[in-house]
Design a protein around this motif. Sequence first.
Motif, PDB file in Angstrom:
ATOM      1  N   UNK A  12       0.836  -1.201   0.000  1.00 50.77           N
ATOM      2  CA  UNK A  12       0.000   0.000   0.000  1.00 50.77           C
ATOM      3  C   UNK A  12       0.873   1.254   0.000  1.00 50.77           C
ATOM      4  N   UNK A  13       1.942   1.248   0.788  1.00 51.32           N
ATOM      5  CA  UNK A  13       2.816   2.430   0.818  1.00 51.32           C
ATOM      6  C   UNK A  13       3.535   2.598  -0.517  1.00 51.32           C
TER       7      UNK A  13
ATOM      8  N   UNK B  45      -1.254 -10.708  -6.143  1.00 52.55           N
ATOM      9  CA  UNK B  45      -1.287  -9.263  -5.897  1.00 52.55           C
ATOM     10  C   UNK B  45      -2.647  -8.696  -6.303  1.00 52.55           C
ATOM     11  N   UNK B  46      -3.115  -9.054  -7.492  1.00 48.80           N
ATOM     12  CA  UNK B  46      -4.399  -8.520  -7.974  1.00 48.80           C
ATOM     13  C   UNK B  46      -5.559  -8.955  -7.092  1.00 48.80           C
ATOM     14  N   UNK B  47      -5.531 -10.197  -6.632  1.00 50.37           N
ATOM     15  CA  UNK B  47      -6.644 -10.677  -5.810  1.00 50.37           C
ATOM     16  C   UNK B  47      -6.689  -9.964  -4.464  1.00 50.37           C
ATOM     17  N   UNK B  48      -5.515  -9.579  -3.946  1.00 53.03           N
ATOM     18  CA  UNK B  48      -5.480  -8.868  -2.668  1.00 53.03           C
ATOM     19  C   UNK B  48      -5.808  -7.393  -2.812  1.00 53.03           C
ATOM     20  N   UNK B  49      -5.272  -6.769  -3.855  1.00 51.93           N
ATOM     21  CA  UNK B  49      -5.360  -5.313  -3.927  1.00 51.93           C
ATOM     22  C   UNK B  49      -6.444  -4.804  -4.874  1.00 51.93           C
ATOM     23  N   UNK B  50      -6.987  -5.662  -5.733  1.00 48.55           N
ATOM     24  CA  UNK B  50      -8.098  -5.232  -6.568  1.00 48.55           C
ATOM     25  C   UNK B  50      -9.268  -4.709  -5.755  1.00 48.55           C
ATOM     26  N   UNK B  51      -9.799  -5.488  -4.781  1.00 51.14           N
ATOM     27  CA  UNK B  51     -10.903  -4.981  -3.954  1.00 51.14           C
ATOM     28  C   UNK B  51     -10.520  -3.755  -3.124  1.00 51.14           C
TER      29      UNK B  51
END
Length: 567
Positions: A83-84, A159-165
Motif C-alpha cells: 500500500x505504501x 497481488x491482484x486478488x489482494x489489492x483489486x478490492x
Amino acid sequence: MTRDSTPAEAGFSMPSRRALLAAGGAAALAAAGPVALAAPPAKARWRRYNVNSPEGMKALESYKKAIRKMLALPATDPNNWYRRALIHTIDCPHGNWWFVVWHRGFVGLFEQTVRLLSEDPDFAFPYWDWTADPNVPAAMFDDVLNPNNPAYIQSLDAFNSQFGPVLETFWKTLTSQQNQQLLIRGLRFPADLLFDIGPQGGPMFFAPPNSRGSTPAKPGFDKPTSNAVSSWMLNEALSPRDFIGFASPKSNYHSSITGFGVMEGQPHNKVHNCVGGIWTNPDGSITYGDGFMQSNLSPCDPLFFLHHANIDRIWDVWTRKQQALGYPTLPADNPSYIDPLGDLKRWRREPFLFFVDVNGNPAPPAQQVAGAFESTAAFDYDYQPGSGENVVPKTLSGALRRPAPAQAFVGRLQAPGSTSLGVAEVTPPPALLAQAARPEGPTSLLATLTVDLPPFEHGTDLAVVVNTPEGEPVTLDSPGFVATLSMFGRHIVTRPITFTVPISRPLARLRAAGGAKAAAPSALTIRLVRLGPSGLKANTGPHAMHHADTGATQATPQLLNVVVHAN
C-alpha cells in the motif's frame, strides 16, 4: 554514536581544482557585501548514516523488523508494505522540478512509520553512496531486505486478488482534487491502475525470484551506470547555480514530464534501471531483465529508500553549497504577467494529496504541499558526510545574491548522418572550449538536448557523443562518449522532453587522445545516436517490447534543439 566523521575518515578525495576555484569565486562575490563565517548547522535529532557504517548496519536490523510487520499486515491496512509503495505508483513526479521535494516527503513520512513499527526511536534511513561504493550493499540481499524473500507476494495474480478490492474501496473515497491528479496520469478507474501494473501496460510487478535484477553474484553496474554515478558526474550534477538547473526543469504540475537535469537523468535513472535488471552490454545492446526498481512500483524493493536517501543527501549537499556561495537554494521569486504567483510560490503550493502520516492516515493539510518539505528540518535529520562534499566551501557565506546567469549557446541543427538521429553544431568562444577541455578546469559545460520521443520510447540505448566524426563507430569507451539517455518508469511521452548531460569530461578525454587539435576545438558537434551492433537497437529479453517502439508508431527519436550552458 559519533556524529562528527570527517571527510578524510569517509575516504574522500581532496577538493578538485574546480571546487577550489568556485570557493575563490565565492570569496570574491562576498567581498562586495557583508561576509560572515558560516554558522555550524543546528544538531538534528536524527542522522542518516552511510549504509556501510556500523550505524547504518544497525539501522538495517530495525528496517528488517518493520518490513516484516508491514508485509504481514492485511491489504486493507494503509501501512501494508505494498500500500505504501502504491503511493509512489499513483503520484510520484519524475522529469520535473518537484522530483526532489516529493521524494523527500515520501521517504521522510515513511521513515517515521518504520521508526514506529521497528520500535527503534533512533531509526533513520541509511543511504547508499553509490559513488563511493558502486555495488548493491551485500546486506541488502539478506532476509526481507531482498524482495525475492518468500515473505513477499509470489505472483501477479495473488497481488491482484489482494489489492483489486482494496483499490475499488480506495477509489470511492477520493476527493475531486485527487481524482483530477489521477486523471492527469490516465487513471480513471482501479482497472486502469491494475492494467498499468500488469504485463499488458507495464510490467510494474515482478514476482520472486525476479523481483530484483541485481544479484549477490552480480551486484555491480553496467558501464553507463558506472559513468552516471562517478565522482566527475556527481560534481557536474552539483554544478548548476540555480534550483531548476539542479533539480530538473519547470512543469505545470507534478504529474507531467518536462525533462531531466544531470542528477535525475543520470545517477537517479540509471541506478533504478540497472538494479531493476536493464543492462547495457559491452557492445551497446540492451538486455531487459526483471526487477521492481525499474518500475513505478520500485518502493516494493527495500533498496529504493537507500537510493533515495542518497538522492536527498545530494540535494542537501547542493543546498549547502549554494548557501556557502550566497546563492538561492529554491526557485526564484519572480512573478510575471504569465505567472502572477512566480516560480517560488507556484512551486511551494503544488498539492501532494496522497501522502499518509506515521499511522497510515491521510497526511494533515500542512504536509500536502511541496513547500512543507523544502528543508531537511521538516523531519529534523542530517547526513553523515559522503561523496560530493568537496563542492561545499567550508568557511564563507555572504548576503544572498543572485548568481550571474550561466552563459548559453544555442546549437545549429545539421542534417543527420548515416549513423546519427540528430546533429547540432555549437560554437562557444574558443577560449571557453579550451578551458572546458582541461581536466578539472574551472569551466563546466552542460548540454541540454530537446528530444521528441515516440510515445513508448524510453531511450535506454540513446547516446550522446561530442566531436566524434560521422561514421566512426561509437562505443561506451569512445573518447567522445558523453552518456546514454533514459527515463525511469513507464510513462507515455506525448511531448518533447529535455535531457541535460555534462560534456567537459569527454572534451578532456578527446584532448588527451587527440593532441593539439582536440585541445583547442573551434566548435562542438553534438550527436544523438543509438548504441548497439551496427548502430541498431538490439533488444533482448521477455520485456523488451515494453521499453521501446515496437510498431504502435514507426516514428524515431528526433533531436529538436541543443543548448550548451557554461557554469
